[in-house]
Design a protein around this motif. Structure first.
Motif, short mmCIF file in Angstrom:
data_model
loop_
_atom_site.label_atom_id
_atom_site.label_comp_id
_atom_site.label_asym_id
_atom_site.label_seq_id
_atom_site.Cartn_x
_atom_site.Cartn_y
_atom_site.Cartn_z
N CYS A 1 0.83 -1.21 0.00
CA CYS A 1 0.00 0.00 0.00
C CYS A 1 0.87 1.26 0.00
N ILE B 1 -2.06 -6.07 -3.99
CA ILE B 1 -3.02 -5.59 -2.98
C ILE B 1 -4.38 -6.24 -3.19
N GLY C 1 -6.48 -0.73 2.63
CA GLY C 1 -5.90 -1.17 1.36
C GLY C 1 -6.84 -0.95 0.19
#
Length: 584
Positions: free
Chosen positions: A16, A39, A55
């Motif tokens: 992130c 992610i 995220g």
């Protein structure tokens, strides 16, 4: 190349951080899409709900800034369930709603933005987060954006003032968003002086943020301001810098916007060939990459003007029409025939109605009264027509109340017939065809021919006149005044154009115009004379003599007079030429 992480949570945190760092500072970094993919995969792991929401929020930022709307929509669908958990922190909710608002804006759902920002503000106020000024500013920017799209100028101005008051001088991003709000507002409200004043400051503070997207946004909008101000070279300098910023990055989808802005700029320099080449390249690229036209939508004047130019030139017409419908663009000129008007009405040489581009046909019986009301409105000018004038024309034997009721019913049915309830407006007993959603050829020709009298006419004027106004209703007295006025204006413009061609030795083109003039007014002797001269110049004296004989016959039969001395003198000259060239 293959780092090992102590846990999925740590890997998500690092991915992130790297995603947002590269997105903001290095949007062309080779690892950026890989971080996004990782992610997305980790969001499916057994992780803390707050890590997942955080995220997902950053991944949604990547989707909105990187023009990946489909991926963003999917992410929203999968993340909404997470937000139902009581464990999600207030701050994570605020950031999510703010980012979701951006997605709603770029997909055209502006009316839904305020609900998301209202949620975020409620959380800020009720959970002691008022000190997080950045969270409030991030939400204000998409909210003002939505207000501008909805033309809510007053609230947008008030919000811009709030953003300026809240922006901290030591936080460049807040200062930038406040400046951007002022710049957008100035352009949308048509205040070029304020826009020219704000533009350089907005670019400077955008550069200070270090965020490529901010700098690109500021410079592209500043380029539009400069283009509209006629400062072409400065606009091109900004566009050149924008191209350097987007080249090889996830922001390359901005390129179509830059091409269209440049096309507008070169059009201001009267380089129409270059303008159309740029439009062709820009709109074709936009169609291929599914460009979102984020900020250009705010400045409808430029995009509208370039859409109109593209339609006139036959450039990506279907795609351009879809843009116009998608953003509700307004035409640069109410006389633009190529624009995809909801309602188009043809009255010159024929009577036809088009609804959304489709010819209106009546398989059974045509609604005669409704069409008569429409024709009367058009014959009386189409704007601020007194209601009693229409009732007197259509229901001359009815008393005032009965005629008024009949007109009201016919207008309601006529709106339905046209497929647009806003196509006809009534105010203070005056009726108008709404120029924002309807076009008709007689009005366009009347206005453009009036401009032509003052030397500002256009080449398409003659093509617009395809015959007499409401030719099928020539026996209706109230159609005569407009019919004769339009016919006279057409003859004047045709005469001027043909004469200019004749003096430039464009004999063939001039002959065609003179012949068309005779079709329009077969008693206009000067058209016969012009056609005779052109035929002679083209080496066709026999044809010229035939034109004279037709003139002599029509004048004798209709008016009982002989041709004018000028026509007789021209005839004798042509006859001598014909005798000298018996084989002609």
């Amino acid at each position: 190349a293959r780092p090992r992480y102590p846990s999925a949570a740590v890997e998500l945190d690092i991915c992130c951080s790297m995603l947002i760092a590269t997105l903001y500072r290095r949007p062309g970094h080779v690892l950026l899409p890989l971080f996004a993919d990782r992610i997305e995969a980790l969001l499916g792991s057994d992780l803390d709900v707050n890590r997942k929401v955080a995220g997902a929020t950053l991944l949604l930022t990547y989707c909105t800034l990187g023009n990946n709307v489909e991926r963003g929509e999917h992410l929203v669908a999968t993340t909404q369930a997470l937000l139902e958990s009581d464990e999600v922190t207030p701050l994570n909710r605020v950031w999510w709603y703010s980012r979701l608002a951006i997605l709603l804006n770029i997909t055209g759902r502006h009316a839904s933005v305020e609900a998301q920002i209202r949620k975020a503000r409620h959380i800020i106020e009720t959970h002691g987060l008022s000190g997080l000024r950045g969270a409030r500013t991030i939400g204000d920017e998409p909210l003002q954006w939505s207000m501008l799209f909805q033309r809510d100028w007053e609230r947008a101005a008030a919000l811009a003032r709030e953003m300026a008051e809240a922006a901290h001088s030591l936080r460049p991003s807040e200062v930038f968003l406040a400046s951007l709000a002022r710049l957008r507002l100035a352009i949308c409200r048509g205040d070029p002086d304020a826009a020219l004043l704000e533009g350089p400051a907005c670019v400077a503070v955008a550069s200070a943020t270090g965020m490529v997207y901010h700098e690109l946004t500021a410079r592209s909008q500043w380029a539009e301001v400069l283009a509209e101000a006629g400062r072409s070279q400065e606009a091109r300098d900004q566009l050149r810098r924008c191209r350097e910023l987007v080249r090889g990055t996830c922001l390359a989808y901005f390129e179509p916007e830059l091409l269209v802005i440049e096309a507008y700029t070169v059009r201001g320099d009267r380089d129409m060939q270059r303008c159309r080449a740029l439009l062709s390249e820009g709109f074709a690229l936009a169609r291929r990459v599914n460009a979102l036209w984020r900020d250009t939508r705010l400045f409808g004047r430029i995009l509208s003007a370039m859409c109109s130019e593209a339609l006139s030139a036959g450039i990506e017409q279907e795609y351009v029409r879809s843009l116009i419908r998608r953003f509700g663009l307004r035409p640069a000129s109410q006389d633009d025939e190529a624009w995809p008007w909801p309602v188009k009405i043809y009255t010159l040489g024929r009577f036809e109605i088009l609804r959304s581009g489709q010819l209106l046909e009546f398989p059974h019986k045509a609604p005669r009264k409704q069409l008569l009301v429409l024709k009367a409105l058009l014959a009386f000018g189409g704007h601020d027509v007194p209601a009693h004038r229409v009732t007197d024309a259509i229901w001359p034997d009815s008393d005032g109340d009965a005629g008024g009721r009949a007109l009201g019913v016919s207008l309601a049915r006529l709106r339905t017939l046209l497929g647009n309830q806003e196509a006809i407006t009534v105010s203070d007993d005056r009726i108008s065809l709404n120029p924002d959603c309807s076009w008709w050829d007689a009005r366009a020709f009347d206005r453009r021919s009036a401009d032509a009298v003052h030397g500002t006419g256009d080449a398409g004027l003659l093509a617009l006149y395809r015959g007499p106004f409401l030719a099928g209703d020539s026996d209706v007295p109230w159609t005569v005044p407009l019919r004769e006025r339009l016919r006279a204006r057409f003859a004047t413009h045709l005469r001027r154009s043909a004469s200019e061609l004749e003096h430039a030795c464009g004999w063939t083109e001039a002959a065609a115009l003179y012949a068309r003039g005779i079709e329009t007014d077969d008693l206009a002797e000067e058209f016969y004379q012009g056609l005779m001269r052109c035929c002679s110049a083209l080496g066709r004296p026999a044809e010229a003599l035939s034109v004279y004989r037709r003139l002599r016959q029509i004048l004798s039969v209709v008016l009982g007079i002989a041709p004018a001395p000028e026509s007789e003198a021209l005839y004798r000259t042509l006859r001598e030429v014909g005798i000298a060239q018996p084989g002609s």
